[in-house]
Design a protein around this motif. Structure first.
Motif, mmCIF file in Angstrom:
data_model
loop_
_atom_site.group_PDB
_atom_site.id
_atom_site.type_symbol
_atom_site.label_atom_id
_atom_site.label_comp_id
_atom_site.label_asym_id
_atom_site.label_seq_id
_atom_site.Cartn_x
_atom_site.Cartn_y
_atom_site.Cartn_z
ATOM 1 N N HIS A 325 -8.243 -29.006 -16.266
ATOM 2 C CA HIS A 325 -7.434 -29.715 -15.450
ATOM 3 C C HIS A 325 -7.571 -29.488 -14.069
ATOM 4 C CE1 HIS A 325 -4.676 -30.851 -18.760
ATOM 5 N NE2 HIS A 325 -4.724 -29.615 -18.968
ATOM 6 N N PRO A 326 -7.476 -30.641 -13.001
ATOM 7 C CA PRO A 326 -7.936 -30.217 -11.711
ATOM 8 C C PRO A 326 -6.803 -29.467 -11.035
ATOM 9 C CG PRO A 326 -7.047 -32.468 -12.106
ATOM 10 C CD PRO A 326 -7.153 -32.007 -13.499
ATOM 11 N N ILE A 327 -7.368 -28.573 -10.067
ATOM 12 C CA ILE A 327 -6.218 -27.805 -9.501
ATOM 13 C C ILE A 327 -6.417 -27.904 -8.007
ATOM 14 C CG2 ILE A 327 -5.701 -26.213 -11.325
ATOM 15 C CD1 ILE A 327 -7.668 -24.097 -9.776
ATOM 16 N N GLY A 328 -5.469 -27.495 -7.128
ATOM 17 C CA GLY A 328 -5.628 -27.392 -5.730
ATOM 18 C C GLY A 328 -5.664 -25.949 -5.354
ATOM 19 N N ALA A 329 -5.869 -25.594 -3.954
ATOM 20 C CA ALA A 329 -6.063 -24.227 -3.661
ATOM 21 C C ALA A 329 -6.087 -24.196 -1.995
ATOM 22 C CB ALA A 329 -7.394 -23.651 -4.159
ATOM 23 N N LEU A 330 -5.437 -23.095 -1.409
ATOM 24 C CA LEU A 330 -5.491 -23.049 0.010
ATOM 25 C C LEU A 330 -6.093 -21.731 0.241
ATOM 26 C CD1 LEU A 330 -4.870 -23.511 2.893
ATOM 27 C CD2 LEU A 330 -2.638 -23.089 2.399
ATOM 28 N N PHE A 331 -7.042 -21.577 1.282
ATOM 29 C CA PHE A 331 -7.679 -20.056 1.612
ATOM 30 C C PHE A 331 -7.448 -19.978 2.909
ATOM 31 C CE2 PHE A 331 -9.874 -21.457 -2.103
ATOM 32 C CZ PHE A 331 -10.129 -20.471 -3.109
#
Length: 456
Positions: A325-331
Motif C-alpha cells: 500500500h502507498p504510504i506518506g512520510a515526513l522527515f
C-alpha cells in the motif's frame, strides 16, 4: 592480417541459458539476448540476416557446437552471445546429432573486411572438445564466464569490467552537451545515468570541466582518476527525467559544488541507460532558498551525505510503499534543538534508549527499520549528522508564510511551517501521489514526481 585479442573478444561475450529445442527458437533467443534496443536495430532484421546466412551454408562446426553469424547494417563492430543448452537443440544437422553450445556472432560495418579473423578466434577459443564439454557441464553462467576467461588467459582478478554497450545517440548527445558547456562557459556538466558503465567515457576524454554523475546503482567500487568528478548514488529509477537532473543539482548545490548564477548543462533520458535530452539551467531557478541559507549559530548543519540518504529513503518509500500500500512520510533534518521546541511525542519513541551509532541514517541496516516506522503517524526528527532522535513525533509550528502548492495536505503544510520557523530541512512523501518534496525556509525548493514504476 589483423590479430584478434582473445581477452577483448571474451570480455564482450554475453552468456545465456537456452531452453528452446529448435535451431530457430534458439537463434531467436540469442538475438533477443543481444539487446539491440539501445542501438535502434530491429531484432527481426538481425534474425532475417542470420537465416539468410544459414540458408546459404549451415554453420554447424562440430557435433555439439554451432556458430551462426551474419552481417547487418550497424555502426558497431561485433556482438557475441553464447548460449548453453543442457537439454540439446535440434540444429538440423546429421540424424541424431544435436548441439549444446551455440555462439551467435553479429558483425557490423566496421569489421566487414576483417570478420574472418573474429570467426577464427572464436573457433580457436572453442576448438577443444574437452573445453566445450566443460562449458556444457558448468554449474551456471558465472562458471561458464570464468572458464572462458581462464581459456583466454585472463586471471580472475584482472578480468575486464563488462559494461553495457553505449548507444550512439548517447555518445552524440554527450558530445553536443560538452560543446554547449564550453560555449556557455557553464560551471558543470551533469549526466543522470543508471550506473557509471553507462557513461561514454571516450566522448568525455577531452572534457576538463566539472562532471556531475547521478546514478541509481551503487558506484563506490568505481575506480576513477578523473579530476573534478563527483558521483551521487541515489535510487532515482522511479523519477522522471527532469527530476533526475533536479535531484543532481540539489545534491551538488548542497555539497558546495555549484554557484547560483552560472549555468549547468544537464543530459538525461527516459531511463539511465540511454541519454537523449539536453537542458540548460541555473541553480538559482530551483534552489535559491537552498543556496542562500544562512545557518544560525548553534544550529546543526545538515551533512550532504545525510540529506542524500534521507532523500533516497523518501524516494524508495514513494516507489515501494509498505505492505503493498502507498504510504506518506515526513522527515525533518537539522536544527533539532529548535525543532523539538515545536514538537511533542505522539507515541512511545521507538528510537529511545538506543546508542547513537545504532540509529544513524547513514547505516544501511537502518533503512528497513525507518521504512517500517514510516507507518506511524508523525515525523522523523533527524540531526544534521544523521542521528535519528525520534519517530512518530507531532510537530506544532505556527503556519508558514512560504509558498505551498494549493491542495496539499497537513503533512506538507507542517513541513513548510517547521522549515520556516527553524533552520531545518523538511522532506515529505505524499501518500496520494508519491511526490517527494523538499522544504527549506518555508518554501518548496524541490519536488520529485514518481514516474509510475511502483511496487504496489
Amino acid at each position: 592480417m589483423i590479430i584478434v585479442d582473445l581477452a577483448d573478444l571474451v570480455s564482450g561475450i554475453r552468456i545465456v541459458e537456452l531452453t528452446a529445442k529448435t535451431r530457430q527458437g534458439a537463434i531467436r533467443a540469442l538475438v533477443q539476448a543481444a539487446n539491440w534496443d539501445d542501438d535502434g536495430i530491429n531484432p527481426e532484421n538481425v534474425l532475417e540476416a542470420i537465416e539468410e546466412r544459414e540458408a546459404a551454408a549451415q554453420t554447424l562446426v562440430a557435433n555439439d557446437f554451432a556458430l551462426p553469424h551474419a552481417f547487418i547494417d550497424w555502426d558497431g563492430d561485433f556482438r557475441i552471445v553464447l548460449g548453453r543448452s543442457k537439454s540439446r537443440v535440434d540444429y538440423g544437422g546429421p540424424a541424431g546429432v544435436n548441439v549444446q553450445l551455440i555462439v551467435l556472432l553479429v558483425i557490423g560495418r566496421r569489421l566487414q573486411q576483417t570478420h574472418v579473423e573474429v570467426l577464427a578466434a572464436l573457433a580457436e577459443l572453442l576448438k577443444s572438445p574437452d573445453f566445450r564439454q566443460n562449458l556444457i557441464d558448468a554449474k551456471d553462467i558465472k562458471a561458464i564466464d570464468l572458464l572462458l576467461m581462464t581459456q583466454a588467459g585472463i586471471q580472475p582478478e584482472n578480468r575486464p569490467v563488462r559494461g553495457p554497450s553505449i548507444p550512439r545517440l548517447t555518445v552524440n548527445m554527450v558530445k553536443t552537451a560538452i560543446q554547449l558547456t564550453e560555449s556557455l562557459a557553464a560551471q558543470a556538466l551533469l549526466l543522470a545515468v543508471e550506473r557509471v558503465e553507462n557513461v561514454p567515457w571516450e566522448a568525455l576524454a577531452n572534457y576538463k570541466g566539472r562532471l556531475l554523475l547521478v546514478t541509481s546503482q551503487h558506484s563506490e567500487e568505481f575506480d576513477h582518476k578523473r579530476e573534478d568528478l563527483h558521483i551521487f548514488d541515489v535510487a532515482h529509477a522511479s523519477l522522471s527525467r527532469a527530476d533526475r537532473a533536479n535531484l543532481g543539482l540539489l545534491l551538488a548545490a548542497s555539497s558546495g559544488l555549484l554557484t547560483e548564477k552560472n549555468s549547468v548543462v544537464c543530459v538525461t533520458g527516459p531511463d539511465g541507460r540511454r541519454l537523449d535530452s539536453i537542458n540548460v539551467t541555473k541553480p538559482e531557478v530551483h534552489f535559491r532558498a537552498m543556496l542562500s541559507e544562512k545557518n544560525r549559530r548553534g544550529a546543526d548543519v545538515v551533512r550532504p551525505a545525510v540529506m542524500l540518504r534521507v532523500l533516497t529513503l523518501a524516494i524508495e518509500i514513494a516507489a515501494e510503499g509498505r505492505e503493498a500500500h502507498p504510504i506518506g512520510a515526513l522527515f525533518v533534518i537539522g536544527d533539532s534543538r529548535q525543532v523539538l521546541r515545536h514538537s511533542q511525542q505522539l507515541v512511545l519513541n521507538p528510537f529511545h534508549g538506543y546508542a547513537r551509532q545504532l540509529r544513524n541514517v547513514l547505516d544501511p541496516s537502518l533503512a528497513e527499520t525507518m521504512k517500517e516506522f514510516a507507518l506511524i503517524d508523525g515525523a522523523f526528527i533527524i540531526q544534521g549528522d544523521g542521528t535519528v532522535l525520534s519517530a512518530g513525533t507531532y510537530l506544532t509550528p505556527k503556519s508558514a508564510s512560504g509558498s505551498v502548492a494549493h491542495g496539499l495536505g497537513a503533512r506538507h503544510q507542517t513541513a513548510a511551517a517547521i522549515s520556516a520557523h527553524t533552520q531545518a530541512m523538511a522532506i515529505t512523501v505524499s501518500q496520494s501521489t508519491g511526490t517527494v518534496t523538499v522544504f527549506r525556509n518555508g518554501s518548496s525548493v524541490l519536488s520529485l514526481e514518481r514516474s509510475g514504476r511502483t511496487k504496489w
